[in-house]
Write a protein that holds these residues in place. Structure first.
Motif, mmCIF file in Angstrom:
data_model
loop_
_atom_site.group_PDB
_atom_site.id
_atom_site.type_symbol
_atom_site.label_atom_id
_atom_site.label_comp_id
_atom_site.label_asym_id
_atom_site.label_seq_id
_atom_site.Cartn_x
_atom_site.Cartn_y
_atom_site.Cartn_z
ATOM 1 N N ALA A 51 83.727 12.886 41.794
ATOM 2 C CA ALA A 51 83.270 11.965 42.766
ATOM 3 C C ALA A 51 81.854 11.810 42.480
ATOM 4 C CB ALA A 51 83.552 12.407 44.332
ATOM 5 N N LEU A 52 81.124 12.504 41.813
ATOM 6 C CA LEU A 52 79.930 12.448 41.539
ATOM 7 C C LEU A 52 79.081 11.962 40.382
ATOM 8 C CD1 LEU A 52 79.059 15.969 43.268
ATOM 9 C CD2 LEU A 52 78.515 13.837 44.266
ATOM 10 N N PRO A 53 77.791 11.538 40.477
ATOM 11 C CA PRO A 53 77.302 11.018 39.055
ATOM 12 C C PRO A 53 77.481 11.728 37.891
ATOM 13 C CG PRO A 53 75.570 11.146 40.739
ATOM 14 C CD PRO A 53 76.776 11.750 41.416
ATOM 15 N N ALA A 57 72.848 15.711 36.499
ATOM 16 C CA ALA A 57 72.897 15.198 37.786
ATOM 17 C C ALA A 57 72.244 16.125 38.967
ATOM 18 C CB ALA A 57 74.218 15.025 38.501
ATOM 19 N N PRO A 58 71.610 15.513 39.718
ATOM 20 C CA PRO A 58 71.334 16.568 41.125
ATOM 21 C C PRO A 58 72.478 17.274 41.533
ATOM 22 C CG PRO A 58 71.087 14.241 41.862
ATOM 23 C CD PRO A 58 71.552 14.255 40.536
ATOM 24 N N PHE A 59 72.276 18.571 42.052
ATOM 25 C CA PHE A 59 73.282 19.639 42.140
ATOM 26 C C PHE A 59 72.941 20.062 43.691
ATOM 27 C CE2 PHE A 59 74.928 23.581 40.408
ATOM 28 C CZ PHE A 59 76.190 23.330 40.766
ATOM 29 N N ASN A 87 77.482 16.624 53.837
ATOM 30 C CA ASN A 87 77.451 16.100 52.431
ATOM 31 C C ASN A 87 78.039 14.647 51.978
ATOM 32 O OD1 ASN A 87 80.158 17.141 53.108
ATOM 33 N ND2 ASN A 87 80.376 17.778 51.174
ATOM 34 N N SER A 88 78.302 13.988 53.070
ATOM 35 C CA SER A 88 78.944 12.775 52.911
ATOM 36 C C SER A 88 78.819 11.972 54.017
ATOM 37 C CB SER A 88 80.473 12.782 52.276
ATOM 38 O OG SER A 88 81.366 13.182 53.449
ATOM 39 N N ILE A 108 83.749 6.427 50.154
ATOM 40 C CA ILE A 108 82.849 7.616 50.716
ATOM 41 C C ILE A 108 81.663 7.825 49.780
ATOM 42 C CG2 ILE A 108 83.918 9.615 49.332
ATOM 43 C CD1 ILE A 108 83.920 11.087 52.040
ATOM 44 N N THR A 109 80.410 8.133 50.484
ATOM 45 C CA THR A 109 79.220 8.410 49.950
ATOM 46 C C THR A 109 78.955 9.755 49.960
ATOM 47 O OG1 THR A 109 78.207 6.074 50.611
ATOM 48 C CG2 THR A 109 76.696 8.103 49.986
#
Ligand SMILES: [Zn+2]
Ligand SMILES: [Zn+2]
Length: 340
Positions: A51-53, A57-59, A87-88, A108-109
């Motif tokens: 679901a993440l880039p 990537a940032p963590f 977190n979303s 979802i973001t």
């Protein structure tokens, strides 16, 4: 600023990065405390998250901070405000959101980048899931809002109430939070876990009994027999995330009882369930995922009210450079992360 960046499987690096700038509707937080999470340990093993880039990537996704900069159009917070973020945030517009099921949002973001001195919060999370830090609540406790919100959402899907017997399988952070929430509802909770220290912690969160984790048919039968006069408990919550625990949960519940499958299992795994208890026993088996904006608010209120010893879930504080080793060590206590 210093930030942990995820580059791939078992490859996370502490790097110098530019302080992020807020875009329209966004804010940038100076992170006061982040928390480690078993999800991050899993991401580090896998090197990414669907679901993440894609990496680099940032963590990190659990954080509490102070607003350092606001982007155009942000009216809800000002520079200097202490806040906590989920977190979303759901979109509010897709079919599941419109049906009142925001945890199933199709758009979802997610937030990432909590393991850094500064964190850019996407506009949607700024607008929907950024809340003021309640007076007197320690930042490392407030940062638990995300894991607790998942537990709050999960037990919304459990009908058991005051006086009912509930068996919780798994005494990790999530199983312990669920134990505390169900005990707060008046349920008589038995927490099952192989570690004596976790069983003790469950009792401090309000469990009325604790048993070893049932890992063979005789032990599973013993947990069932210890409840409901031998019929089994009214409800079972699985908070382990392994197919064999899902199967045990179904085997333990009494006829007419309910099962909440809370722990996420590895991709591609399957379970085999006996048809008789599902059919003749009218079992209600439900899944749950993530949280909702209402659960986030409920969780923050619970943390502020201090109805459970939430701090018992936190280990000793660590610095940013110590996080990779903590995550490689697996899923122990949550560790507050200091940025200075
Ligand atoms: Zn988490
Ligand atoms: Zn949506």
């Amino acid at each position: 600023m210093r930030a942990l960046v995820l580059h791939g499987p078992d490859d996370v690096r502490l790097e110098e990065a530019p302080v992020p700038e807020p875009g329209p509707g966004e804010v940038v937080l100076r992170v006061t405390r982040a928390l480690t999470c078993a999800t991050d340990a899993k991401m580090l093993r896998q090197g990414t998250h669907p679901a993440l880039p894609a990496p680099p990537a940032p963590f990190g996704h659990e954080a509490c901070g102070v607003v350092a900069a606001v982007g155009p159009g942000v009216a809800t917070v000002r520079e200097g405000d202490a806040v906590v973020v989920a977190n979303s945030a759901p979109c509010g517009d897709c079919p599941p959101c419109l049906r009142g099921r925001p945890s199933l949002c199709e758009d979802i973001t997610y937030l990432s980048g909590a393991y850094a001195e500064y964190l850019r919060v996407p506009a949607r999370i700024t607008g929907r899931n950024m809340l003021p830090l309640p007076e007197g609540l320690r930042p490392e406790l407030a940062a638990m809002v995300e894991p607790l919100a998942c537990a709050v959402r999960g037990i919304e899907r459990v009908e058991a109430g005051a006086g009912d017997e509930v068996v919780v399988l798994g005494g990790g952070v999530q199983g312990t939070l669920i134990t505390g929430l169900l005990a707060g509802r008046g349920c008589r909770v038995t927490l099952c876990d192989p570690h004596p220290s976790r069983r003790d912690r469950g009792l401090r969160f309000g469990a009325t009994a604790a048993m070893n984790a049932p890992r063979d048919p005789a032990a599973i039968a013993a947990v069932r027999d210890a409840h409901g006069g031998g019929r089994g408990p009214d409800a079972v919550v699985e908070a382990v995330g392994r197919p064999e625990a899902w199967e045990a949960a179904v085997a333990i519940a009494r006829p007419g009882g309910e099962v909440l499958l809370y722990g996420g299992c590895a991709p591609g795994t399957t379970v085999t369930l006996p048809t008789f208890p599902l059919h003749y026993g009218e079992l209600s088996v439900r899944g749950t995922y993530h949280h909702t904006p209402a659960a986030v608010r409920g969780a923050l209120e619970l943390l502020h009210a201090g109805g459970a010893p939430f701090g018992a879930l936190l280990g000793a504080e660590v610095t940013l450079d110590e996080v990779p080793a903590i995550l490689r060590g697996g899923s122990g206590d949550k560790r507050p992360v200091r940025m200075d």
